[in-house]
Design a protein around this motif. Structure first.
Motif, mmCIF file in Angstrom:
data_model
loop_
_atom_site.group_PDB
_atom_site.id
_atom_site.type_symbol
_atom_site.label_atom_id
_atom_site.label_comp_id
_atom_site.label_asym_id
_atom_site.label_seq_id
_atom_site.Cartn_x
_atom_site.Cartn_y
_atom_site.Cartn_z
ATOM 1 N N ARG A 196 -6.501 12.746 5.840
ATOM 2 C CA ARG A 196 -6.668 11.406 6.413
ATOM 3 C C ARG A 196 -5.741 10.444 5.679
ATOM 4 N N SER A 197 -5.146 9.529 6.429
ATOM 5 C CA SER A 197 -4.260 8.532 5.857
ATOM 6 C C SER A 197 -4.639 7.160 6.387
ATOM 7 N N ASP A 198 -4.966 6.254 5.489
ATOM 8 C CA ASP A 198 -5.246 4.878 5.907
ATOM 9 C C ASP A 198 -3.984 4.213 6.430
ATOM 10 N N GLU A 224 0.821 -1.207 0.000
ATOM 11 C CA GLU A 224 0.000 0.000 0.000
ATOM 12 C C GLU A 224 0.860 1.264 0.000
ATOM 13 N N GLU A 265 0.352 5.713 -0.534
ATOM 14 C CA GLU A 265 -0.521 6.882 -0.703
ATOM 15 C C GLU A 265 0.349 8.035 -1.191
#
Length: 97
Positions: free
Chosen positions: A74-76, A53, A55
């Protein structure tokens, strides 16, 4: 056995440059650098560290940190942010200097 996926590196003019590790998570933050872009304009990549993953956040490193801590971004990958409490330990304190 887990199958690994190879990802082609970015073009030579664009490279991720690690600048921090998120303690306890394995996640890392990178600047997306480019030879023709001034460092003040490098944007942020976040990588989970334990998986594929990624971003991309089209902001500077300082803006990214501020925005994650205040909830604007926001960051997963970074998980439970913003938190009620924030702490910053300068290197002198971490390294005992």
């Amino acid at each position: 056995m887990e199958r690994l996926t190879r990802v082609a590196p970015p073009p030579a003019e664009q490279r991720p440059r690690a600048w921090t590790e998120i303690e306890g998570t394995g996640a890392h933050l990178y600047w997306l650098t480019s030879g023709d872009v001034h460092p003040d304009e490098w944007t942020v990549l976040a990588n989970a560290g334990r998986g594929p993953e990624w971003e991309h956040h089209p902001v500077s490193g300082v803006r990214f940190i501020l925005s994650v801590l205040t909830g604007e971004i926001r960051s997963d990958i970074l998980g439970n942010l913003p938190a009620d409490d924030h702490a910053f330990d300068p290197n002198a304190e971490i390294l005992g200097g």
